[in-house]
Design a protein around this motif. Structure first.
Motif, PDB file in Angstrom:
ATOM      1  N   UNK A  51       3.201  -7.776  11.707  1.00 26.85           N
ATOM      2  CA  UNK A  51       3.463  -8.479  10.449  1.00 26.85           C
ATOM      3  C   UNK A  51       3.518  -7.513   9.274  1.00 26.85           C
ATOM      4  N   UNK A  52       3.649  -6.215   9.562  1.00 20.35           N
ATOM      5  CA  UNK A  52       3.700  -5.183   8.521  1.00 20.35           C
ATOM      6  C   UNK A  52       4.983  -4.374   8.701  1.00 20.35           C
ATOM      7  N   UNK A  53       5.591  -3.974   7.572  1.00 18.68           N
ATOM      8  CA  UNK A  53       6.721  -3.056   7.632  1.00 18.68           C
ATOM      9  C   UNK A  53       6.425  -1.844   6.753  1.00 18.68           C
ATOM     10  N   UNK A  54       7.163  -0.776   6.973  1.00 23.47           N
ATOM     11  CA  UNK A  54       6.972   0.424   6.165  1.00 23.47           C
ATOM     12  C   UNK A  54       8.318   1.022   5.807  1.00 23.47           C
ATOM     13  N   UNK A  55       8.358   1.719   4.666  1.00 28.50           N
ATOM     14  CA  UNK A  55       9.603   2.329   4.198  1.00 28.50           C
ATOM     15  C   UNK A  55       9.273   3.660   3.525  1.00 28.50           C
ATOM     16  N   UNK A  56       9.764   4.766   4.059  1.00 26.53           N
ATOM     17  CA  UNK A  56       9.464   6.074   3.455  1.00 26.53           C
ATOM     18  C   UNK A  56      10.257   6.321   2.180  1.00 26.53           C
ATOM     19  N   UNK A  57       9.635   6.965   1.214  1.00 27.43           N
ATOM     20  CA  UNK A  57      10.307   7.469   0.017  1.00 27.43           C
ATOM     21  C   UNK A  57      10.078   8.978  -0.041  1.00 27.43           C
ATOM     22  N   UNK A  58      10.501   9.607  -1.124  1.00 36.45           N
ATOM     23  CA  UNK A  58      10.365  11.061  -1.227  1.00 36.45           C
ATOM     24  C   UNK A  58       8.906  11.514  -1.256  1.00 36.45           C
ATOM     25  N   UNK A  59       8.039  10.723  -1.879  1.00 32.16           N
ATOM     26  CA  UNK A  59       6.660  11.186  -2.077  1.00 32.16           C
ATOM     27  C   UNK A  59       5.599  10.320  -1.404  1.00 32.16           C
ATOM     28  N   UNK A  68       0.857  -1.183   0.000  1.00 31.57           N
ATOM     29  CA  UNK A  68       0.000   0.000   0.000  1.00 31.57           C
ATOM     30  C   UNK A  68       0.894   1.234   0.000  1.00 31.57           C
ATOM     31  N   UNK A  69       0.339   2.359  -0.359  1.00 25.41           N
ATOM     32  CA  UNK A  69       1.102   3.601  -0.350  1.00 25.41           C
ATOM     33  C   UNK A  69       0.340   4.676   0.407  1.00 25.41           C
ATOM     34  N   UNK A  70       1.034   5.337   1.320  1.00 27.19           N
ATOM     35  CA  UNK A  70       0.473   6.490   2.019  1.00 27.19           C
ATOM     36  C   UNK A  70       1.078   7.733   1.372  1.00 27.19           C
ATOM     37  N   UNK A  71       0.251   8.479   0.680  1.00 32.91           N
ATOM     38  CA  UNK A  71       0.739   9.630  -0.080  1.00 32.91           C
ATOM     39  C   UNK A  71       1.152  10.766   0.853  1.00 32.91           C
ATOM     40  N   UNK A  72       2.362  11.254   0.671  1.00 34.54           N
ATOM     41  CA  UNK A  72       2.801  12.432   1.440  1.00 34.54           C
ATOM     42  C   UNK A  72       3.525  13.414   0.521  1.00 34.54           C
ATOM     43  N   UNK A  73       3.201  13.334  -0.787  1.00 30.55           N
ATOM     44  CA  UNK A  73       3.889  14.166  -1.773  1.00 30.55           C
ATOM     45  C   UNK A  73       3.635  15.654  -1.556  1.00 30.55           C
TER      46      UNK A  73
END
Length: 333
Positions: A298-306, A270-275
């Motif tokens: 059982x979930x992980x998350x990884x931030x990207x630029x957007x 899934x993606x959480x939009x923070x652009x």
């Protein structure tokens, strides 16, 4: 949302109701693009029919999974040229559509230099006709180059085809470098002297998940056979090299493949939009992710630029995103 494409009662692959759609443009919010895809594949111009589900976005950029109510409609749309057009779009977008197979988990990209081949436009048309599960587009920034994307095995077949079409050695040498961008550095290949090497490829999101959530299972398998695992991620595919004694490498490879196969079919991204978020909002989102992860282990998350990637089982990752929104809005858990 279903966790996997639906087959017929006999599980026959020619009865699959799900197609892979690549080339989906990033011009609308994901929910609206899902609606546009539904409308397109239910329209007469697509030769499709009633759509049961559209999964978009997916862990593959520009790729959607469309499930029809009837396998016959899925069968028809892959046989026709698909072009996505709408009043809201400033241009038309050709789509590459093919039947879903588990190999989609091993998705790859390549830039290919075809500058020495004669009549490039005719060659591209022929390649598209022959390799229906590979999206082939001319590179507008580099003359004579194309970009190719699709299941890794399909790109491998494309490479073989280009080699067979090469009229001379110079062209053959260029065609043989199709996967240069996805190949590990030669110095890294020989980093462990005196050992044999075997390789396996897996979806990069799956690899991230094992390193962040199921690292103990991964390390247990590696240490059991006393092998060294080295990985390089190139876009959506991660190549893992196993270095060790020849007598154990095959067993280690088989066990890792089994471990990955048992998990990757259940994972969704899934993606959480923070652009458009300011620094304060982005910080709150990341803090919320950290808090919510204590519930959904059982979930992980990884931030990207957007955006923030959320990887985990379908239900857990969906609930994770919903809880992050609640926490970010000020609720307590």
């Amino acid at each position: 949302m279903s966790d996997s494409p639906v087959m017929n009662s006999k599980g026959s692959p020619d009865r699959c109701r799900t197609v892979v759609v690549s080339g989906v443009p990033d011009v609308l919010p994901s929910s609206r693009m899902s609606d546009k895809l539904t409308i397109h594949f239910q329209s007469a111009r697509s030769h499709g029919g009633d759509v049961e589900e559209v999964e978009y976005p997916t862990h593959l950029k520009g790729v959607a999974f469309v499930t029809f109510e009837s396998w016959r409609d899925a069968d028809k749309v892959v046989k026709c040229n698909q072009v996505l057009k709408d009043r809201e779009f400033q241009e038309e977008y050709p789509l590459t559509v093919y039947m879903y197979t588990p190999e989609v988990a091993l998705y790859a990209f390549a830039d290919v230099d075809l500058s020495l081949y004669p009549d490039l436009s005719t060659l591209i048309a022929s390649l598209r006709s022959t390799h229906g599960s590979v999206r082939i587009q001319p590179d507008l920034t580099k003359a004579g180059f194309i970009s190719a994307e699709g299941p890794f095995s399909a790109l491998r077949e494309l490479r073989k085809d280009l080699l067979s079409r090469a009229p001379n050695r110079d062209i053959s040498d260029k065609a043989s470098s199709l996967f240069k961008a996805s190949s590990p550095d030669k110095a890294r290949q020989s980093a462990v002297d005196g050992t044999d090497i075997v390789k396996l490829w897996l979806d990069t999101h799956t690899y991230k998940y094992f390193q962040m959530v199921q690292r103990k299972d991964w390390d247990r398998c590696v240490s059991r056979y006393d092998v060294i695992a080295q990985a390089v991620s190139t876009g959506e595919v991660t190549e893992v090299e196993l270095h060790g004694d020849k007598s154990v490498l095959s067993a280690a490879q088989t066990e890792l493949q089994k471990l990955v196969a048992e998990r990757q079919g259940t994972l969704r991204t899934q993606q959480i939009d923070c652009s458009s978020s300011d620094l304060a909002t982005r910080t709150r989102l990341l803090q919320a992710c950290e808090r919510v992860q204590s519930i959904y282990k059982d979930v992980c998350y990884a931030p990207t630029d957007s955006y923030i990637e959320v990887i985990g089982p379908s239900v857990s990752s969906h609930l994770f995103c919903g809880m992050v929104k609640i926490v970010t809005d000020g609720a307590r858990i």
